[in-house]
Design a protein around this motif. Structure first.
Motif, short mmCIF file in Angstrom:
data_model
loop_
_atom_site.label_atom_id
_atom_site.label_comp_id
_atom_site.label_asym_id
_atom_site.label_seq_id
_atom_site.Cartn_x
_atom_site.Cartn_y
_atom_site.Cartn_z
N TYR A 1 -0.16 4.58 -1.22
CA TYR A 1 -0.61 5.30 -0.53
C TYR A 1 0.23 5.52 1.23
O TYR A 1 0.22 6.39 1.45
N GLU A 2 -0.49 4.96 1.63
CA GLU A 2 -1.22 4.34 3.33
C GLU A 2 0.85 5.15 3.37
O GLU A 2 0.93 5.92 4.59
N HIS A 3 1.53 3.98 2.78
CA HIS A 3 2.94 4.74 3.10
C HIS A 3 3.43 6.12 3.77
O HIS A 3 4.32 6.03 3.56
N ASN B 1 0.24 -1.54 0.05
CA ASN B 1 -0.21 -0.04 0.09
C ASN B 1 0.48 1.42 0.23
O ASN B 1 0.82 1.72 0.96
N LEU C 1 2.38 8.44 3.38
CA LEU C 1 1.84 9.19 4.25
C LEU C 1 2.15 9.10 5.24
O LEU C 1 2.04 10.27 6.48
N SER C 2 2.19 8.08 5.42
CA SER C 2 3.39 7.94 6.96
C SER C 2 4.65 7.75 7.83
O SER C 2 5.67 7.88 7.62
N TYR D 1 -7.84 -1.06 -1.57
CA TYR D 1 -7.28 0.72 -1.82
C TYR D 1 -8.24 1.68 -0.62
O TYR D 1 -8.56 2.25 -0.83
N TYR E 1 -10.82 1.79 1.32
CA TYR E 1 -11.55 1.80 1.95
C TYR E 1 -9.92 2.22 2.62
O TYR E 1 -10.06 3.07 3.94
N SER E 2 -8.82 3.33 1.82
CA SER E 2 -7.82 3.54 2.08
C SER E 2 -8.27 4.70 1.84
O SER E 2 -8.34 5.66 0.94
N SER E 3 -7.94 6.00 2.84
CA SER E 3 -8.42 7.65 2.87
C SER E 3 -6.70 8.29 2.14
O SER E 3 -7.21 9.30 1.02
N ALA E 4 -5.86 7.77 2.31
CA ALA E 4 -4.43 7.66 1.27
C ALA E 4 -4.42 7.52 -0.30
O ALA E 4 -4.10 8.56 -0.77
N TYR E 5 -5.20 6.56 -0.03
CA TYR E 5 -5.65 5.95 -2.01
C TYR E 5 -6.67 6.89 -2.35
O TYR E 5 -6.63 7.97 -3.51
#
Length: 391
Positions: A28-30, A26, A32-33, A218, A220-224
């Motif tokens: 997208y989450e990575h 993922n 932003l983290s 993906y 449910y991923s807000s970053a996505y």
């Protein structure tokens, strides 16, 4: 391939690095983290560095895995660290490696255009026009953007559509959407090619399979959602005809709806059904402040249309190309002369043609004139080509 560089190549490659060498699923989450101290965050930023669907990430990352033996990981980490890219040893070699997968898709498009036509003369013209057209050379091999991949799937879809293989056509277009969103505007034309509503429903479901299967993990991923559905993916809606202080009409959606309605009526269809694809792209570029690499989306369908009509009014196609090239050279320097900075780093600081023209004229007004003429030529081509019914 080896002697030009644009920062977009770094953005796509550095994002895909996390699958290619770190097996992050993922991105997208990575992204932003990552901590503010991470070199990618410090030197490039991550809010809009990768705004594409997951299949793009995994495809580019997989190519990086394949070419890991070349030392690509170390090169990307050096770029990520903020080093002056023009001073990195072996730069030309790694630029070639990063762009090499695009050569495969580029040749595949040339082959599809060759197969698209029936006569030897048109086959060879299609192949040559694609191989030597400046738009492909610029977007794919100078800039190094991945748009050639969804272009391949749109042309593959058009090939199947011409051969009346609607299921394969919508499936191919669905894969195009899974790489980049724009082919979704072409899907309804394929679905409406069938006059049977049951088959239309089946084609709709089939077209969505590649999109759903590659994006569902993906959703449910807000970053996505933040990255993939950013305002940059909605530029065609920036033009609006206001009806009140709060409501308006979007010219792109208005005209696109009319085109869809024409296509579903078998008595109003043009001589060549592929003319609808051309019409959508001409509409898109007429009402949108487009990025220069986007023009490659249109190019294969300009070639198809030019050859379908046996070079009739070829000067209009050349006019569109000339206006496009003018617009390219009025963008920032990194999109023109600055691309060749690997040959001479001083070119990266060249003031650019836009700065020169600004000193002698109103460059924005000049570009507005050019875009208006582009829209006028486009409207004429769409009108004349869609009115020639084959029924």
């Amino acid at each position: 391939m080896a002697f030009t560089y644009h920062p977009d190549l770094a953005g796509q490659s550095l994002s895909s690095y996390f699958w290619g060498f770190k097996n992050i699923t993922n991105v997208y989450e990575h992204l932003l983290s990552l901590s503010p101290a991470h070199p990618l965050v410090k030197n490039f930023g991550v809010s809009d560095i990768f705004i594409y669907p997951p299949l793009t990430y995994f495809t580019l990352g997989t190519f990086q895995k394949i070419f890991a033996f070349t030392g690509l990981e170390h090169f990307l980490e050096t770029v990520m660290s903020g080093s002056d890219i023009y001073k990195i040893p072996g730069l030309s070699w790694y630029l070639f490696i990063l762009k090499f997968p695009y050569l495969i898709f580029d040749l595949a498009v040339a082959w599809l255009l060759y197969k698209y036509f029936d006569t030897p003369r048109l086959k060879y013209w299609a192949f040559l026009l694609w191989i030597f057209n400046p738009v492909t050379l610029y977007a794919t091999f100078c800039m190094g953007v991945f748009d050639i991949i969804p272009v391949f799937f749109t042309v593959l879809s058009a090939y199947y559509l011409k051969n009346h293989k609607l299921s394969l056509s919508v499936l191919s277009m669905g894969f195009g959407v899974a790489f980049k969103m724009y082919p979704i505007f072409l899907l309804p034309f394929i679905i409406f090619k069938s006059n049977n509503w049951r088959q239309r429903f089946k084609l709709s479901v089939l077209s969505l399979l590649p999109i759903i299967l590659t994006n569902l993990p993906y959703i449910y991923s807000s970053a996505y959602r933040f990255m993939v559905f950013s305002p940059k993916s909605q530029k065609m809606l920036f033009m609006e005809w206001m009806l009140s202080g709060a409501e308006g009409l979007f010219p792109f959606l208005l005209i696109l709806t009319i085109l869809y309605l024409f296509s579903q009526n078998k008595f109003l269809r043009p001589k060549f059904y592929s003319s609808y694809f051309l019409a959508v792209f001409l509409l898109l570029f007429s009402v949108t402040h487009f990025h220069p690499q986007w023009f490659i989306w249109l190019t294969p369908f300009l070639i198809i249309e030019l050859l379908n009509y046996k070079f009739k009014e070829a000067w209009l196609y050349l006019g569109l190309l000339f206006i496009y090239l003018f617009i390219v050279f009025t963008f920032e320097n990194s999109l023109s002369i600055g691309l060749f900075a690997p040959l001479n780093p001083l070119l990266a600081n060249f003031q650019g043609s836009q700065s020169i023209l600004t000193k002698i004229t109103d460059i924005n007004q000049l570009k507005s004139y050019a875009r208006s003429v582009f829209a006028g030529i486009s409207a004429y081509l769409v009108f004349t080509h869609l009115q020639k019914s084959s029924v």
